[in-house]
Design a protein around this motif. Structure first.
Motif, PDB file in Angstrom:
ATOM      1  N   GLU A  75      33.963  40.110  30.879  1.00 39.64           N
ATOM      2  CA  GLU A  75      32.617  39.811  30.399  1.00 39.64           C
ATOM      3  C   GLU A  75      31.566  39.975  31.500  1.00 39.64           C
ATOM      4  O   GLU A  75      30.382  40.174  31.220  1.00 39.64           O
ATOM      5  CB  GLU A  75      32.540  38.391  29.839  1.00 39.64           C
ATOM      6  CG  GLU A  75      33.464  38.121  28.649  1.00 39.64           C
ATOM      7  CD  GLU A  75      34.755  37.471  29.075  1.00 39.64           C
ATOM      8  OE1 GLU A  75      35.461  38.053  29.935  1.00 39.64           O
ATOM      9  OE2 GLU A  75      35.077  36.387  28.562  1.00 39.64           O
ATOM     10  N   ALA A  76      31.997  39.874  32.758  1.00 38.99           N
ATOM     11  CA  ALA A  76      31.057  39.993  33.877  1.00 38.99           C
ATOM     12  C   ALA A  76      30.632  41.434  34.126  1.00 38.99           C
ATOM     13  O   ALA A  76      29.776  41.684  34.977  1.00 38.99           O
ATOM     14  CB  ALA A  76      31.675  39.406  35.148  1.00 38.99           C
ATOM     15  N   GLY A  77      31.212  42.401  33.394  1.00 39.62           N
ATOM     16  CA  GLY A  77      30.814  43.792  33.550  1.00 39.62           C
ATOM     17  C   GLY A  77      31.170  44.369  34.902  1.00 39.62           C
ATOM     18  O   GLY A  77      30.352  45.032  35.544  1.00 39.62           O
ATOM     19  N   ARG A  78      32.436  44.165  35.326  1.00 38.27           N
ATOM     20  CA  ARG A  78      32.848  44.607  36.654  1.00 38.27           C
ATOM     21  C   ARG A  78      33.609  45.936  36.638  1.00 38.27           C
ATOM     22  O   ARG A  78      34.374  46.240  37.553  1.00 38.27           O
ATOM     23  CB  ARG A  78      33.668  43.513  37.335  1.00 38.27           C
ATOM     24  CG  ARG A  78      32.796  42.421  37.913  1.00 38.27           C
ATOM     25  CD  ARG A  78      33.560  41.215  38.378  1.00 38.27           C
ATOM     26  NE  ARG A  78      34.639  41.512  39.306  1.00 38.27           N
ATOM     27  CZ  ARG A  78      35.415  40.577  39.842  1.00 38.27           C
ATOM     28  NH1 ARG A  78      35.198  39.301  39.521  1.00 38.27           N
ATOM     29  NH2 ARG A  78      36.389  40.889  40.655  1.00 38.27           N
ATOM     30  N   ALA A  79      33.395  46.740  35.595  1.00 37.58           N
ATOM     31  CA  ALA A  79      33.993  48.075  35.570  1.00 37.58           C
ATOM     32  C   ALA A  79      33.428  48.916  36.711  1.00 37.58           C
ATOM     33  O   ALA A  79      32.285  48.739  37.128  1.00 37.58           O
ATOM     34  CB  ALA A  79      33.722  48.749  34.229  1.00 37.58           C
ATOM     35  N   VAL A  80      34.254  49.853  37.210  1.00 36.25           N
ATOM     36  CA  VAL A  80      33.818  50.643  38.360  1.00 36.25           C
ATOM     37  C   VAL A  80      34.440  52.037  38.291  1.00 36.25           C
ATOM     38  O   VAL A  80      35.562  52.219  37.815  1.00 36.25           O
ATOM     39  CB  VAL A  80      34.212  49.930  39.681  1.00 36.25           C
ATOM     40  CG1 VAL A  80      35.717  49.804  39.803  1.00 36.25           C
ATOM     41  CG2 VAL A  80      33.624  50.628  40.895  1.00 36.25           C
TER      42      VAL A  80
END
Length: 423
Positions: A75-80
């Motif tokens: 949910e924190a949007g930590r895709a990279v």
């Protein structure tokens, strides 16, 4: 603009032949979950040999998009989007999904797709598993509908967002530096307290490099000699629907010095379990596992009745040492990597009941007075930290709104510019 399922645009959790081609003693990049952050915060400095990560780890390569699958990291949007891996290959946490873009989608555009508000909300709704350990299934990714503009337009959108999100990143980095400064000040206060609160005189060596001496008239002893500890009740399907439903805390509710109660779940606690699994004012709750392992906070008694799940330890004072003393010792030990060294940081580290009881800590002769002064100072730092994090959250919302608008075609990137970025 056509709509295409993601499985037709990218390989989901594919094999990585480049990994197999390495010799067993060759180094490659290693990414535990705490190293996975977007942008410049991605930490690719860790290395492991192929042999050491041959089983039990996720494999990936340069150009892959990594999407955390577990709450709350997803949910924190930590895709990279990963680049610059050692030998072009990496291995890391099993809590990562790997997306390998195909020829129809620009890798940067794909990264922005998995950072949109609809993606994160839909993924959150698709999660499975027990509370606090929920994960996004790969079927959600495979079936995800993607509004796909032509490649040239994808690249224009990605170029626009690269430029605009760089402004957000610069301000975020500035605030992160402020937060790091507060954390350093907090740890300095804790070290000073645990080392004697500024008392002069010859010290006693502890054998710990991160807290080398304590006052000569103090002692060192195990947690079990000064506190009573209890691990919470195991959750299962029957208990989640039993007749005696009562609110309980889990590790997702407990953070350093604070306990959140806005989203409490309920579980069946029979009458003979009330005493064993209830919490009362002054109890210390310590996270047993997960990314927040060892995080701890004191229960303030805000609810008349509350219990705790197996993912938490309850610690009660049983002698002259206040529970806050143990909380601050855990805070310092966690910051110094004590629990990483003892756990498997690539998956989920744990602080078992026996490990907690056997922890040896400094035993002060004036713990209550030391804790009072330290707690007052840390409360001020915590208040400042909270305000900075609230500002960070607003900034993240604006960034996500801009990404969503650009990716979904709500704005024309050829004429638009980012708005509302203020220091």
């Amino acid at each position: 603009m056509s709509t295409v399922r993601l499985r037709h645009l990218a390989d989901i959790n594919p094999l990585t032949p480049a990994f197999d081609h390495l010799a067993n003693d060759e180094d490659l990049t290693f990414l535990p979950m705490e190293a996975v952050w977007p942008g410049e915060r991605l930490d690719i400095s860790r290395h492991r040999t192929k042999e050491s990560v041959a089983t039990g780890y996720t494999r990936f390569q340069d150009g892959d998009v990594l999407v955390p699958k577990i709450t709350p990291t997803f949910e924190a949007g930590r895709a990279v989007l990963v680049h610059g891996l050692r030998r072009g290959v990496g291995a890391g946490s099993t809590e990562l999904h790997v997306l390998r873009p195909g020829p129809l989608i620009d890798p940067r555009f794909l990264l922005y797709v998995v950072n949109t508000y609809p993606f994160l909300k839909k993924g959150e709704a698709e999660m499975y598993g027990v509370a606090g350990q929920q994960r996004v299934p790969d079927t959600f990714l495979r079936d995800l509908p993607v509004n796909l503009p032509p490649l040239e337009e994808q690249r224009r959108i990605a170029d626009f967002l690269d430029t605009e999100t760089a402004h957000f990143q610069a301000l975020t980095s500035k605030r992160n530096s402020q937060l790091e400064g507060l954390a350093e000040r907090e740890l300095a206060l804790i070290v000073a307290t645990l080392a004697g609160g500024g008392r002069k005189g010859e010290g006693k060596p502890t054998g710990w490099p991160w807290l080398p001496t304590i006052p000569a008239d103090w002692s060192i002893g195990p947690v079990y000699a000064y506190f009573s500890t209890e691990l919470g009740k195991m959750l299962n399907a029957d208990r989640a629907s039993g007749p005696d439903q009562r609110p309980y805390l889990r590790n997702a509710n407990v953070h350093w010095y604070t306990i959140e109660t806005d989203d409490l779940a309920t579980m069946d606690f029979s009458a003979n379990e009330v005493s064993r699994y209830s919490v009362r004012q002054g109890d210390l709750l310590v996270c047993e596992g997960g990314a927040g392992v060892a995080e701890a906070a004191v229960w303030d008694g805000r609810l008349q009745e509350c219990y705790f799940q197996k993912s938490l330890h309850r610690v009660r004072r049983a002698g002259p040492v206040p529970v806050e003393w143990l909380m601050y010792w855990l805070r310092l030990a966690k910051a110094c990597g004590v629990f990483e060294a003892e756990g498997n940081i690539a998956t989920i580290p744990h602080l078992t009941g026996e490990q907690l009881r056997q922890c040896r800590i400094p035993i002060p002769i004036d713990g209550d007075s030391l804790i009072k002064r330290t707690s007052e100072e840390i409360a001020v730092l915590t208040s400042i930290r909270t305000k900075l994090r609230e500002a960070q959250a607003v900034l993240a919302e604006r960034r996500q709104a801009l990404i969503t608008a650009a990716v979904t075609g709500q704005i024309d990137v050829s004429t638009a510019s980012g708005r509302g970025i203020e220091e």
